[in-house]
Design an enzyme around this catalytic site. Sequence first.
Site, PDB file in Angstrom:
ATOM      1  N   GLU A   1      86.530  -9.957 -35.523  1.00 15.37           N
ATOM      2  CA  GLU A   1      87.894 -10.094 -34.999  1.00 15.37           C
ATOM      3  C   GLU A   1      88.107  -9.270 -33.734  1.00 15.37           C
ATOM      4  O   GLU A   1      88.910  -9.643 -32.880  1.00 15.37           O
ATOM      5  CB  GLU A   1      88.922  -9.700 -36.061  1.00 15.37           C
ATOM      6  CG  GLU A   1      89.059 -10.705 -37.199  1.00 15.37           C
ATOM      7  CD  GLU A   1      88.071 -10.452 -38.335  1.00 15.37           C
ATOM      8  OE1 GLU A   1      87.157  -9.597 -38.170  1.00 15.37           O
ATOM      9  OE2 GLU A   1      88.195 -11.118 -39.379  1.00 15.37           O
TER      10      GLU A   1
ATOM     11  N   PHE B   1      95.316  -7.648 -52.894  1.00 14.88           N
ATOM     12  CA  PHE B   1      93.997  -7.863 -52.311  1.00 14.88           C
ATOM     13  C   PHE B   1      94.125  -8.222 -50.835  1.00 14.88           C
ATOM     14  O   PHE B   1      94.879  -9.109 -50.469  1.00 14.88           O
ATOM     15  CB  PHE B   1      93.268  -8.981 -53.064  1.00 14.88           C
ATOM     16  CG  PHE B   1      91.938  -9.327 -52.463  1.00 14.88           C
ATOM     17  CD1 PHE B   1      90.890  -8.409 -52.478  1.00 14.88           C
ATOM     18  CD2 PHE B   1      91.728 -10.563 -51.864  1.00 14.88           C
ATOM     19  CE1 PHE B   1      89.666  -8.721 -51.920  1.00 14.88           C
ATOM     20  CE2 PHE B   1      90.504 -10.884 -51.299  1.00 14.88           C
ATOM     21  CZ  PHE B   1      89.471  -9.956 -51.327  1.00 14.88           C
ATOM     22  N   GLN B   2      93.401  -7.535 -50.002  1.00 16.93           N
ATOM     23  CA  GLN B   2      93.404  -7.720 -48.544  1.00 16.93           C
ATOM     24  C   GLN B   2      94.797  -7.559 -47.950  1.00 16.93           C
ATOM     25  O   GLN B   2      95.170  -8.271 -47.021  1.00 16.93           O
ATOM     26  CB  GLN B   2      92.783  -9.077 -48.159  1.00 16.93           C
ATOM     27  CG  GLN B   2      91.289  -9.120 -48.440  1.00 16.93           C
ATOM     28  CD  GLN B   2      90.574 -10.275 -47.745  1.00 16.93           C
ATOM     29  OE1 GLN B   2      91.148 -11.338 -47.538  1.00 16.93           O
ATOM     30  NE2 GLN B   2      89.304 -10.068 -47.415  1.00 16.93           N
TER      31      GLN B   2
ATOM     32  N   LYS C   1     101.292 -15.840 -46.589  1.00 15.82           N
ATOM     33  CA  LYS C   1     100.694 -17.134 -46.934  1.00 15.82           C
ATOM     34  C   LYS C   1     101.742 -18.123 -47.437  1.00 15.82           C
ATOM     35  O   LYS C   1     101.679 -19.314 -47.141  1.00 15.82           O
ATOM     36  CB  LYS C   1      99.610 -16.918 -47.998  1.00 15.82           C
ATOM     37  CG  LYS C   1      98.616 -18.052 -48.090  1.00 15.82           C
ATOM     38  CD  LYS C   1      97.413 -17.655 -48.934  1.00 15.82           C
ATOM     39  CE  LYS C   1      96.393 -18.797 -48.983  1.00 15.82           C
ATOM     40  NZ  LYS C   1      95.207 -18.407 -49.772  1.00 15.82           N
TER      41      LYS C   1
ATOM     42  N   MET D   1      77.642   8.174 -19.938  1.00 14.52           N
ATOM     43  CA  MET D   1      78.772   8.964 -19.462  1.00 14.52           C
ATOM     44  C   MET D   1      78.921  10.238 -20.286  1.00 14.52           C
ATOM     45  O   MET D   1      79.236  11.306 -19.756  1.00 14.52           O
ATOM     46  CB  MET D   1      80.065   8.135 -19.502  1.00 14.52           C
ATOM     47  CG  MET D   1      81.220   8.774 -18.783  1.00 14.52           C
ATOM     48  SD  MET D   1      80.880   9.024 -17.031  1.00 14.52           S
ATOM     49  CE  MET D   1      81.531   7.519 -16.330  1.00 14.52           C
TER      50      MET D   1
END
Lengths: 604, 247
Positions: free
Chosen positions: A87, A149-150, A199, A514
């Site tokens: 993502e 969940f999630q 959802k 760097m």
Amino acid sequence: MSESPTAAERKRAAEAETPEAGGSENTEEDGETRETSTVPETGAAAIVAALEAANVDTAFGVQGGAIMPVYDELYGSSVRHITMAHEQGAAHAADAYGIVAGEPGVCLATSGPGATNLVTGIADASMDSDAMLALTGQVPTEFVGNDAFQEVDTIGITTPITKHNYFAEDSKTVGDVVGEAFALANTGRPGPTLVDLPKDVSFGDADGEPAPPEPPARADPDPAADPSAVETAARAIERAERPVCLFGGGVIKGDASEEARTFARELGVPVVTTMPGIGSFPEGDPLCLEWAGMHGTGYANMAITHTDLLIGVGTRFDDRLTGGVETFAPEAEVVHVDIDPAEVSKNIYADYPLIGDAGTVLEQLRAEIQQPPDAEAWRDQCEQWTEEYPMTYRADEDEPLKPQFVVEAFDEATDDDTVVTAGVGQHQMWAAQFWTFTEPRTWLSSHGLGTMGYGVPGAIGARVALDDAGETDRDVVCFDGDGSFLMTMQELSVAVREHMDVTFVVLNNEYIGMVRQWQDAFFEGRHMASDYNWMPEFDTLAEAFGARGFRIDDYDEVSEVVEEALAYDGPSVVDAHVDPDENVYPMVPSGGANGLFALSEDQL
Amino acid sequence: MSGESDVPRDGLPGPAPEERPHPEGRRNKQGIRIDPAAEAEKQPRRAVISALVDHEPGVLSRVSGLVSRRQFNIESLTVGPTTVEGHARITMAVEEPDPGIDQIKKQLSKLIPVIAVGELDDDAISTEVALLKVGGEEPDKVHAVTEMYDGTTKDAGPETITVQLTGDTATIDDAVNAFRQFGIIEIARTGPTALAHGSKTTVPGERPAYMGEPTTTADAERERNGSIESDEETNANADRNTEVNTR
């Protein structure tokens, strides 16, 4: 408007010529057309209808549980979806797409880890004022707050890093909300917006076509600055003896490059850009001193230190530009043009604040200024500084290959309209210093947030934006460091799958370069965790992904590889093994005075 | 730009830092150009900021989160509905130098649910409520102090007495000190809530409004024209906010 129309404008013009491309019919791959339902029946259908109404061509994302209803509606939609490997890649690709296209890029993710993986990309877009719309799935409303969940608090997590975010509550209005969020992202000062989509809202019943995408009225600022403030600023510009224009990313995002060029040239004012402002003014122009700040040119930093009138346009005076504020343009009155009032006098006090759109205000100023400032001696001084502090390097044949040479070789082999992306690190600075940028929206990097790994997904987003606009002949070159490339190189799989013509150039010094440079300068050379001598063979790795791989070790291999890599129709990776000890100069130590830039380590 | 042999092996050619001309001027830490002899940094002052907002879930968290993540300390925050359905007023007390107060106002104005932001004058009508629970051993004395501060006794028992005080912040501070002798067991204070004095508006362009009507002149203009119009009228009505605190 800029000298050349943005990709989005060209696309819209093309669509206007071929009206049959729009409307309610979709053309399928077999060339047949089918009627699509014009009235969305579910929240998810309304969301996709809103994207279609906003003329979204492409969205980037990753499928998942809570966002599945939306993805299902993308099946057969006119919105093309590009599945990314992660993502974070989707967010960076959408960000880059938005910069090149001039309209918001769109990314999607599911709830929980999908949303949190977007966070870096959203924060990156926020810091650089990039227009972007993120759509995130969320657990059903009845589970929200139950640690389902999630589930994460996406709204809470993204509030500080979005321009505004929306929790969709109702399937009947969710399409309107998505349209508003899309429009808001590109209104006034651009930035990322987000809509969190439970959802059940996606599954619920819709209520007809979503409203056309309009930003909330309160968020739409007046493009023109107060005329009396313009008048006062114009008088200050007329009497300046050592004026400097400082063009920031806002000039590019505001499509004001043309006005900026005309303004500086008509008044004969030397131009310094910020790093995000690279491309707003052509670097070959005699007035251009290139970019100032931590690794900006010596002449830009001298000019900005000694100016008596700084005309800052679309810049937020970030600390990488200013160094310590006490020593930043210490003798300069400041004219500050910005669409966002909160940026004015935030870091550097503005004597002449001009709140408005960059292009509009520059035109107002130009109309108000009766005679250009008398700055001939100052221009001569600036020119003398360009001779005193040349941007150069040694390229001895018997020494290890210099990274700057590789950048210049690619620059010489490509056209001016090539889009360059970069990760974050030494390679980013060399790309910015040694590529000659002349056009806006051709330099894409992570400036404010400094996100290693931006380069690869950024190049994918840029490639798609060019292709969507029909500009398939323009090149995309990504400069990355070995460490930066390793962070998001999984997106190479996407470039291969979608057959994207992108050249990835890894300036490989087997260091987080760097960090190593800073460790050498400030930590007694103790290379704690910066030594990356376990790097894979990137050319071989590229072949494993299905891309073409090249390797460069010496000067005499450069030109042939550059030619072959650019000629290859598809993604190619050039693993350029460069001098591991090369450092980036000039350098203004963090918080130091710009005029005291170091030209070598012993000056730090 | 490349391959010049007179370039040092490490770094770039050019005069060293000490060989370059240096400007005399300076800015302070707030980015303001200063005459070193005359002016130092601006000192903090107490400011009461009023924000008219959409009364929707999360608005308080957006406002307080914005202020705190920019390292400004909120001394107090009160919030309550207005006469307009769906609108609320947030009153915030902060102590910051002027540039910080300007930043708070400008940043708040950028939030989408924020309608308008104003700063209250010194002559603003400001009041806060405090509830104090003190020991109940000396009810007569507690009663006397309560009366002295125009407070009311809300609850009295053998062990505790709870009083309610209203007034400006300084008065409440005084009262709390006076009650210390009885042993303060618990205290709850609201922080000030405030309105501008007389006919001045509390946020720029604010106008009398009831249900469903626009709350500011800027909103009303927008409703009339269906688009963004000049803020001139708004600014004319604005008390101390001459610049950009309305959208």
